[in-house]
Design an enzyme around this catalytic site. Structure first.
Site, PDB file in Angstrom:
ATOM      1  N   LYS A  52       0.845  -1.212   0.000  1.00 50.48           N
ATOM      2  CA  LYS A  52       0.000   0.000   0.000  1.00 50.48           C
ATOM      3  C   LYS A  52       0.878   1.259   0.000  1.00 50.48           C
ATOM      4  O   LYS A  52       0.640   2.206  -0.742  1.00 50.48           O
ATOM      5  CB  LYS A  52      -0.940  -0.017   1.217  1.00 50.48           C
ATOM      6  CG  LYS A  52      -2.044  -1.074   1.085  1.00 50.48           C
ATOM      7  CD  LYS A  52      -2.793  -1.335   2.380  1.00 50.48           C
ATOM      8  CE  LYS A  52      -3.737  -2.533   2.205  1.00 50.48           C
ATOM      9  NZ  LYS A  52      -4.436  -2.924   3.433  1.00 50.48           N
ATOM     10  N   GLN A  96      -4.233  -1.744   9.735  1.00 54.29           N
ATOM     11  CA  GLN A  96      -4.182  -3.073   9.123  1.00 54.29           C
ATOM     12  C   GLN A  96      -4.718  -4.136  10.084  1.00 54.29           C
ATOM     13  O   GLN A  96      -4.277  -4.221  11.231  1.00 54.29           O
ATOM     14  CB  GLN A  96      -2.727  -3.393   8.712  1.00 54.29           C
ATOM     15  CG  GLN A  96      -2.585  -4.670   7.931  1.00 54.29           C
ATOM     16  CD  GLN A  96      -3.269  -4.622   6.558  1.00 54.29           C
ATOM     17  OE1 GLN A  96      -3.182  -3.636   5.836  1.00 54.29           O
ATOM     18  NE2 GLN A  96      -3.966  -5.684   6.201  1.00 54.29           N
ATOM     19  N   ASP A 119     -10.854   2.601   4.403  1.00 55.16           N
ATOM     20  CA  ASP A 119     -11.126   1.161   4.304  1.00 55.16           C
ATOM     21  C   ASP A 119     -12.632   0.906   4.232  1.00 55.16           C
ATOM     22  O   ASP A 119     -13.064  -0.198   3.898  1.00 55.16           O
ATOM     23  CB  ASP A 119     -10.551   0.421   5.525  1.00 55.16           C
ATOM     24  CG  ASP A 119      -9.228  -0.265   5.206  1.00 55.16           C
ATOM     25  OD1 ASP A 119      -8.988  -0.544   4.011  1.00 55.16           O
ATOM     26  OD2 ASP A 119      -8.457  -0.511   6.141  1.00 55.16           O
TER      27      ASP A 119
END
Ligand code: NAD
Length: 291
Positions: A52, A96, A119
């Site tokens: 990412k 994460q 997200d």
């Protein structure tokens, strides 16, 4: 049978974002800034976050990687999220997953500012998505929609079977495919570990999204001729012939299923690549929102 090439489509998405970001730079405007929080040293999480951060650099976004030991307390982590929420230079925040067991995923997700939740896991974003309102769509289902769109795959009136009901993949995917939209309008069956007649349901499906995390679970006898198969699974399976000591396996037994399909995603090079591209789309959107 045609491969749905996530690498090629993701590259096109990233190039379009790069052009828009270059333009911002030329105009002297701030470029999008993603803050990624990584806790502990889980190998797969390290790989995802590294990729990412690397993609941000390729597109011209700013990125900040914040690392914590697995022993960090929930309170400390929530404090960091609060700081990032109040940091006007940060457009998007991702933490994460999975988190260490002593930290509540729910509390952490709920703590991220809705407008920085790239997200798309915050209940407010999920709620908006369910109602078809503009929101950040969770990156994996969003990436799959972009892939279906790119290949002009007709979804209207089709029967889609989604295997897996997690909050980050299966459930949002089932909702998105059922929306009254160009990539929706399917009749959707959402299957999970307690589904009794999974094979029968899969055999009726025009589109199958396999997101259960069981390597090579979907076999040829479960798929009808001409189906579209989307493989979300990513599992590391021990393999001494590989340099790293493991191979990456999807949830679909590709060799036998592929010949029956009209379209199929490979692993790797399918959904995984699209997930990062979709996250980058969400980050651009967040930055535009902040401007
Ligand atoms: P999860 O473990 O949270 O959920 C798995 C789901 O599968 C559950 O709802 C469970 O009920 C269902 N399930 C398990 N066994 C089943 C069975 N035998 N029959 C039917 N349903 C069954 O997993 P997740 O986070 O949704 O991830 C699923 C897979 O997708 C994993 O391999 C994960 O690594 C991968 N993943 C890939 C990406 C990507 O970018 N490609 C992103 C997220 C997750």
């Amino acid at each position: 049978m045609q491969i749905l090439d996530g690498k090629i489509v993701a590259q096109a998405v990233k190039e379009a974002l790069k052009q828009k970001t270059d333009l911002l730079q030329k105009e002297g405007k701030k470029t999008p800034h993603l803050a990624a929080v990584l806790i502990g040293t889980n190998g797969a999480s390290e790989t995802y976050v590294a990729s990412k951060v690397k993609t941000c650099a390729e597109i011209g976004y700013m990125s900040t990687l914040i690392r914590f030991e697995a022993s960090i307390s929930e309170e400390e982590l929530l404090k960091k999220i609060d700081e990032l929420n109040n940091d006007t230079s940060v457009d998007g925040i991702l933490v994460q997953l999975p988190l260490p067991k002593h930290i509540s995923e729910e509390k952490v997700i709920n703590a991220i500012a809705v407008e920085k939740d790239v997200d798309g896991f915050h209940p407010s974003n999920i709620g908006k998505m369910v109602q078809g309102q503009p929101s950040y769509i969770p990156a994996t289902p969003y990436g799959i929609l972009l892939l279906l769109q790119h290949y002009n795959i007709e979804t209207k009136g089709k029967h889609a079977v989604v295997i897996g009901r997690s909050n980050i993949v299966g459930r949002p995917m089932s909702i998105l495919l059922s929306q009254n939209s160009s990539t929706g309008n399917c009749t959707v069956t959402l299957c999970h570990s307690h589904t009794r007649n999974l094979k029968e349901l899969c055999l009726q499906a025009d589109i199958i999204v396999a997101a259960l995390g069981k390597p090579e679970f979907l076999t040829a006898d479960m798929v009808k001729e001409g189906a579209v198969v989307i493989d979300v699974g990513i599992t590391r399976v021990e393999d001494s012939t590989k340099k790293k000591g493991y191979a990456i396996k999807g949830d679909v037994h590709f060799e036998t299923v592929a010949p029956k399909c009209s379209f199929i995603t490979p692993v790797p090079g399918g959904v995984g690549a699209m997930t990062i591209a979709a996250l980058m789309e969400n980050t651009f959107l967040a930055a535009a929102h902040h401007r």
